[in-house]
Enzyme design. Structure first.
Site, PDB file in Angstrom:
ATOM      1  N   ASP A 140      40.236  23.352  36.383  1.00 39.92           N
ATOM      2  CA  ASP A 140      41.127  24.288  37.069  1.00 39.92           C
ATOM      3  C   ASP A 140      41.773  25.237  36.047  1.00 39.92           C
ATOM      4  O   ASP A 140      42.458  24.794  35.127  1.00 39.92           O
ATOM      5  CB  ASP A 140      42.201  23.458  37.790  1.00 39.92           C
ATOM      6  N   ASP A 158      38.316  36.414  35.680  1.00 36.40           N
ATOM      7  CA  ASP A 158      37.119  36.869  36.403  1.00 36.40           C
ATOM      8  C   ASP A 158      36.973  35.992  37.642  1.00 36.40           C
ATOM      9  O   ASP A 158      36.154  35.085  37.693  1.00 36.40           O
ATOM     10  CB  ASP A 158      35.901  36.742  35.470  1.00 36.40           C
TER      11      ASP A 158
HETATM   12  N1  AG3 Z   1      34.000  38.220  40.157  1.00 30.90           N
HETATM   13  C1  AG3 Z   1      33.919  38.734  41.479  1.00 30.90           C
HETATM   14  C2  AG3 Z   1      34.846  39.860  41.787  1.00 30.90           C
HETATM   15  C3  AG3 Z   1      35.258  39.917  43.226  1.00 30.90           C
HETATM   16  C4  AG3 Z   1      34.245  40.502  44.125  1.00 30.90           C
HETATM   17  N2  AG3 Z   1      34.787  40.668  45.432  1.00 30.90           N
HETATM   18  C5  AG3 Z   1      34.138  41.210  46.458  1.00 30.90           C
HETATM   19  N3  AG3 Z   1      32.958  41.689  46.303  1.00 30.90           N
HETATM   20  N4  AG3 Z   1      34.746  41.276  47.614  1.00 30.90           N
HETATM   21  C6  AG3 Z   1      33.076  37.190  39.820  1.00 30.90           C
HETATM   22  C7  AG3 Z   1      31.678  37.649  39.582  1.00 30.90           C
HETATM   23  C8  AG3 Z   1      31.425  38.312  38.295  1.00 30.90           C
HETATM   24  N5  AG3 Z   1      31.408  37.481  37.164  1.00 30.90           N
END
Ligand code: AG3
Length: 277
Positions: A140, A158
């Site tokens: 977590d 991220d």
């Molecule tokens: N980060 C995803 C960002 C959020 C995307 N949200 C959405 N498409 N509604 C994790 C993936 C990249 N490492």
């Protein structure tokens, strides 16, 4: 042949969806935390989908991973120790390890199944997870950050969207713990959603960060598979201002989106977004 389309509700109940033509479903699994799928799409190649939301695709992942990593790492003059909270696909780690100053990059991801699936099906993205400078910790992020004080030069959040397991990764309580986990000149950056569709979310995250960090800035990047196509990131910094970097000193790096000019330009906001924050 039968046409298969994946339909992503971009905003639950708000009447907007995006569809992708799918060639093949490579994996579908209910993990301990979420519904996970890896599919091969016609236009964006393989994609990671969590709870019905496209997280990353082979075709456009470079934008997000370069911007979430190189903006903070080229703002800090000598980043040695970096933490990624979430980011189980490993894309941010791949970009972070392009920086020679980085001695250690820790990935703290709650869902081991995501890491394993990305290692198997998205090697172009996850390739750096086996680098000796990378440590993968399954756990977590909120707890991890609380337990590490004054340790990281850069912390990158991220995460998935601010619902369910990621809810606690947005907001003042977590940002306070991040502040304490950073060294005295540390920088943090988080993906902070779409100002067009979720202005209240962006506004709240920005004001929460601003209440804690002496320097708080918002930057944008064009990401075709995210709602609105134009995505925000929030930087909170104890000392260095990402908008004041001497871009003539930024060395050449193997990227496809990030350039020194983009480092400056991404902080220039359209009027409607300036009015959000
Ligand atoms: N980060 C995803 C960002 C959020 C995307 N949200 C959405 N498409 N509604 C994790 C993936 C990249 N490492």
């Amino acid at each position: 042949a039968m046409d298969m389309w994946l339909k992503e509700m971009q905003l639950e109940g708000e009447g907007v969806a995006m569809s992708y033509k799918i060639k093949e479903t490579l994996l579908r699994k209910q993990t301990q935390y979420q519904d996970m799928a890896i599919v091969d799409s016609e236009v964006f190649g393989r994609m990671l989908i969590l709870d019905g939301i496209v997280q990353t695709t082979i075709k456009d992942e470079f934008v997000y991973h370069e911007m979430i990593s190189h903006i903070p790492l080229f703002t800090h003059p000598n980043p040695k120790k970096v933490l990624v909270v979430g980011g189980g696909d490993g894309g941010a780690i791949r970009e972070i390890l392009k920086h020679k100053s980085v001695e250690k990059a820790v990935l703290c991801e709650i869902d081991k199944d995501v890491v394993d699936a990305c290692k198997k099906y998205l090697p172009e993205i996850s390739c750096a997870l086996d680098d000796p400078r990378c440590e993968v910790f399954i756990g977590d992020g909120i707890k991890y950050v609380k337990e590490h004080k004054n340790e990281f030069d850069v912390i990158i959040v991220d995460s998935t969207d601010p619902f369910s397991i990621a809810e606690g990764l947005f907001g003042g309580n977590f940002y306070k713990d991040i502040y304490e986990a950073l060294t005295e000149d540390g920088i943090f950056v988080a993906q902070t959603e779409t100002p067009f569709f979720l202005p209240d979310t962006v506004r709240k995250v920005f004001s929460d960060a601003k209440a804690i960090f002496p320097v708080t800035k918002l930057f944008m990047a064009a990401i075709p598979t995210y709602p609105g196509g134009y995505w925000s990131f929030t930087v909170g910094s104890k000392k260095y201002d990402p908008t004041q970097v001497d871009i003539t000193k930024i060395p050449e790096m193997d990227t496809k989106y990030y350039t020194p000019e983009i480092h400056k330009a991404c902080f220039v906001l359209p009027k409607y977004i300036k009015e959000v924050i």
